[in-house]
Design an enzyme around this catalytic site. Structure first.
Site, PDB file in Angstrom:
ATOM      1  N   GLU A 235      40.415   5.273 -34.087  1.00 21.96           N
ATOM      2  CA  GLU A 235      39.136   5.041 -33.405  1.00 21.96           C
ATOM      3  C   GLU A 235      39.135   5.496 -31.948  1.00 21.96           C
ATOM      4  O   GLU A 235      38.090   5.731 -31.367  1.00 21.96           O
ATOM      5  CB  GLU A 235      38.737   3.565 -33.477  1.00 21.96           C
TER       6      GLU A 235
ATOM      7  N   ASP B  60      35.000  42.589 -21.997  1.00 22.26           N
ATOM      8  CA  ASP B  60      34.191  43.712 -21.549  1.00 22.26           C
ATOM      9  C   ASP B  60      35.044  44.485 -20.532  1.00 22.26           C
ATOM     10  O   ASP B  60      36.064  43.985 -20.050  1.00 22.26           O
ATOM     11  CB  ASP B  60      32.915  43.168 -20.911  1.00 22.26           C
TER      12      ASP B  60
ATOM     13  N   ASN C 123      45.670  -3.081 -32.674  1.00 20.39           N
ATOM     14  CA  ASN C 123      45.218  -1.707 -32.580  1.00 20.39           C
ATOM     15  C   ASN C 123      44.671  -1.386 -31.192  1.00 20.39           C
ATOM     16  O   ASN C 123      44.900  -0.309 -30.642  1.00 20.39           O
ATOM     17  CB  ASN C 123      44.145  -1.458 -33.647  1.00 20.39           C
TER      18      ASN C 123
END
Length: 857
Positions: free
Chosen positions: A300, A342, A697
């Site tokens: 998460e 370029d 967590n």
């Protein structure tokens, strides 16, 4: 041709070409555009403005701040977190809902703030060189806003003016236009009012048309507007860009990893939900525990950790005068394995300089320079870009030569002459196109000798001239002649029987940093390809000067003729593409993408905008045209290209730290969920409460906020690192179960040694799980031996110590009760220490085996 043809565009009409591009007489032009040499009336101009709309390119609709914030919520992981927070709140788990919602909001807020700052900085760079133009209305000159110009307007052009729309030149004098930003051509293009027959449909061939976005270098002109707004060449590009949405390598990688984790999470959650519901008989308890498991397995904090890493990279780049408009581009910068660029203004300085002044056999000759200098110095007409290059090359004292007369340049003879008094004689010095000077020469000078030009010699002289042209130089020839009988006035009839003196050769030289930058990028494993609108001779010359080996050179007509499969093969063996249109540049980049390359593009012109948008990372410069800066992801504020090397290294460091989190988070979370599943099968209670899973967590994720500050091993930045989700999945499947082994060992210690109650069991596993997850980053972060061969940053070390200390301390604080913890016995910490040391050693051993088998990504 039907001049009333229109194309519907919303409520307005956009015009088709009002006449044939190959040129017509002025009366026919005026008739078809329903205008006159006096211009439009004010009434007619207002009517046409209502019909065709404002003369401005298409632009993407600007996002409001609210829409910008909401767009950040459209992320699979953030959506999963919001759903989980909603379920938690519905079932009365307010603390759980708050923790999960906080994770989502922090990720979104950080991403939005950084990108909003970058976009504001980029907006400040937008430059409008000129916002008005001079037109004829009711027969009188009038200054009006460029956006109010309509088809049929007569526009007055002077040196320095921007071309405000697509114009057909109806009269001009000494008109040279710089259209490098559209076509990539190094030198200004001579424009004429007469009808022409172009050899092909390239805009470079349309010498009686001036295109919107180009600029007048020298001369004056009148032009009639034939196209405005999105119908112009410039507008067509802007309309295409406004609708383009390209998914970059970074976006694809994040989405693949996210879907991997969501699929894994869904499978594990359904299994655990079924086990808990069957064994404990409580649907609500099973759902809440499964939601906690879902949060535990879902990375998460991925949006937040990714954004933190990218933000740190953006800040580091800003200190090196680089603005990062889109954060994701930093990783793409590091992952790119092909850089297309370029030429004009990117590899080169975008200014014409005198490179050579030589005699007829290309040997350097100061007299040639002196004659060319006298010619440019004494002409009274508008000095073009080549005259200015001669005068800037070296200051010469020429006032001792008195000017007598001059014969102005004109486009039919392409020669300009001055007559000066030298050595008591009148000497005509002519400078111009080599083929025109050759026609006027009867003699040539070589090493002080005057020799006749015969048919054999003329072939040799042209061969020497062709050698200069083949080297990519723009060449002018210089000839002279003395008059014994002085005259007061001279004419073009006197430009005959000249003596060919030599040549002056011009070039748009490469930037000093170009060669070093190309070598540095090669060392970093990046292939270099040039995509330019300029011709192949000039391109080959510049490439040789910057040390770029020409392995294959093709032109735009070859690209145009190739189908997609043929082009994919062509781009593998070709590194120089010349005479490309903007859409051909885009096709080359798409072909590289199809071959699996991660492509960067560096450009600054209108013709570069589609390529900038299509590439994984578009890079432009601060003095680029607005449309190029708008299309770019990264803007360089310095002219030096060495900052590209810094960007690549910063991108690789950033990605390295993102991958550290992915490997550590996925493997640790996967291991925890295996442990949850196993524990749910035989334990009489939940292995860990839902609120404890969320706290575990959250704490462990907070410790990972320090990852962006971590050091990166030098070996990691030596080659491009694209996303490799398969590698991360293998890492998760092999390293993850090792943590499960130690989780099951903890289960045994708690149950059979300490005879733990449910609360003590939860406490013991919570601490062990948090410590192993938090500390394993120091093993995973490097392919070497941690602490000895590679050290983490001080902040990462400090955060690990702080989070582990907090986890151990919580059961001894008032927070223990709300979270369901109890104080573990002292001997538990001895067992914890032994398990941590052996766990980290085992991970190191398995990691070494894994790197040997799968490599180090």
């Amino acid at each position: 041709m039907n001049n009333n043809k229109t194309i519907t565009n919303g409520s307005k009409k956009s015009q088709a070409w009002g006449f044939d591009y190959i040129g017509t007489f002025q009366e026919v032009i005026f008739d078809r555009l329903k205008t006159s040499p006096k211009g439009l009336t004010e009434h007619e101009a207002k009517r046409r403005l209502a019909e065709y709309g404002f003369n401005e390119p298409a632009k993407k609709k600007k996002r409001t701040i609210l829409r910008g914030i909401l767009s950040k919520f459209v992320n699979p992981l953030v959506i999963v977190l919001i759903i989980i927070a909603g379920f938690s709140l519905f079932f009365g788990e307010k603390i759980s809902a708050l923790i999960v919602a906080l994770m989502a909001v922090m990720s979104v807020a950080l991403a939005f703030v950084q990108e909003h700052r970058a976009s504001k900085a980029a907006e400040k760079l937008s430059e409008m060189v000129r916002t008005t133009a001079t037109v004829l209305r009711n027969g009188k000159s009038k200054e009006i806003s460029i956006r109010e110009i309509v088809p049929g307007d007569i526009v007055d052009l002077f040196a320095g003016d921007m071309i405000p729309a697509d114009l057909r030149i109806i009269s001009c004098k000494d008109l040279f236009i710089n259209q490098a930003s559209l076509t990539g051509e190094s030198f200004p293009i001579e424009k004429v009012a007469t009808p022409i027959t172009p050899r092909n449909h390239s805009i470079s061939e349309l010498n009686n048309i001036a295109f919107m976005g180009s600029s007048v270098v020298s001369g004056t002109a009148l032009g009639v507007v034939i196209k405005t707004g999105i119908s112009t060449q410039f507008g067509e590009l802007s309309r295409k860009l406004a609708t383009m949405r390209i998914e970059t390598s970074f976006d694809k990688g994040v989405n693949k990893f996210t879907m991997l984790m969501i699929k894994t999470m869904m499978c594990m959650v359904m299994v655990i939900f079924a086990i808990i519901a069957f064994r404990h008989g409580s649907f609500i308890e099973a759902l809440l525990f499964s939601l906690g498991v879902a949060v535990g397995l879902a990375p998460e904090m991925l949006p937040m950790i990714v954004t933190l890493n990218l933000s740190k990279g953006a800040i580091s780049m800003s200190k090196k005068d680089v603005i990062v408009k889109r954060l994701n581009s930093i990783q793409n910068f590091g992952a790119m394995d092909v850089l297309c660029t370029d030429k004009t203004g990117t590899l080169t300085m975008d200014k014409i300089v005198l490179e050579k002044h030589c005699d007829v056999v290309r040997k350097e000759d100061d007299d040639v320079l002196r004659y060319a200098y006298i010619n440019s110095f004494y002409q009274t007409g508008l000095k073009n870009i080549l005259d200015r290059a001669i005068l800037k090359h070296e200051k010469l004292l020429v006032r001792e030569y008195k000017k007598v007369d001059e014969i102005p340049f004109d486009f039919s003879r392409k020669v300009m002459s001055v007559v000066v008094e030298m050595e008591d004689k009148h000497r005509i010095i002519s400078k111009g196109a080599p083929e025109e000077i050759f026609k006027r020469c009867a003699l040539y000078e070589l090493e002080g000798e005057i020799l006749e030009i015969d048919q054999l010699i003329i072939a040799d002289l042209k061969k020497e001239l062709d050698a200069l042209s083949a080297d990519g130089f723009r060449v002018l020839a210089v000839g002279y002649k003395d008059f014994d009988n002085k005259k007061e006035a001279y004419s073009k009839d006197d430009e005959k029987d000249l003596i060919l003196k030599g040549y002056v050769a011009f070039l748009d030289p490469p930037k000093p940093s170009t060669k070093r930058a190309i070598q540095a990028l090669k060392t970093l494993g990046i292939d270099f390809k040039v995509l330019t609108g300029d011709n192949e001779l000039v391109t080959r010359k510049i490439c040789s000067e910057v040390g770029l080996d020409v392995k294959g050179l093709v032109t735009g007509d070859v690209v145009e003729a190739a189908n997609d499969i043929q082009l994919r093969e062509l781009v593998k063996t070709t590194n120089i593409f010349a005479r490309l249109s903007p859409l051909q540049k885009e096709r080359v980049i798409s072909a590289l993408h199809a071959n699996g390359n991660i492509v960067g593009y560096l450009g600054d012109g209108i013709n570069d905008a589609p390529a900038l948008k299509t590439s994984d990372v578009g890079i432009s410069v601060n003095n680029a045209v607005d449309i190029a800066k708008e299309s770019a992801d990264i803007i360089l504020l310095k002219k030096s290209l060495m900052v590209l090397e810094d960007g690549v290294i910063e991108g690789r460091k950033t990605f390295s730290n993102i991958v550290k989190y992915l490997k550590m988070g996925s493997s640790s979370n996967f291991g925890n969920m295996l442990s949850m599943t196993g524990g749910s099968l035989f334990l009489p209670f939940l292995p860990m409460l839902p609120i404890q899973i969320l706290l575990n967590n959250f704490l462990y994720d907070v410790s990972q906020i320090a990852i962006p500050t971590d050091r990166v091993d030098k070996e990691y930045i030596l080659k491009p690192r694209p996303w490799n989700v398969k590698y991360i999945r293998n890492f998760m499947m092999i390293i993850g179960p090792i943590s499960s082994i130690y989780d099951f060992l903890t289960y045994g210690v708690m149950l059979f040694i300490f005879h733990a109650s449910a609360e003590l069991f939860h406490t013991g596993w919570f601490i062990e799980s948090l410590c192993t997850q938090t500390l394993v980053i120091h093993i995973i972060r490097t392919g070497k031996i941690p602490f000895f061969e590679s050290r983490s940053s001080r902040f990462l070390m400090l955060m690990s110590i702080i989070i582990v200390s907090i986890g151990i301390a919580i059961p001894f604080t008032p927070l223990a009760k709300p979270f369901g913890f109890v104080k573990p016995p002292p001997m538990y910490f001895v067992a914890l220490f032994i398990m941590l040391v052996t766990y980290l050693l085992l991970v190191q051993i398995v990691k070494k085996w894994f790197i040997k088998k799968y490599g180090y990504e």
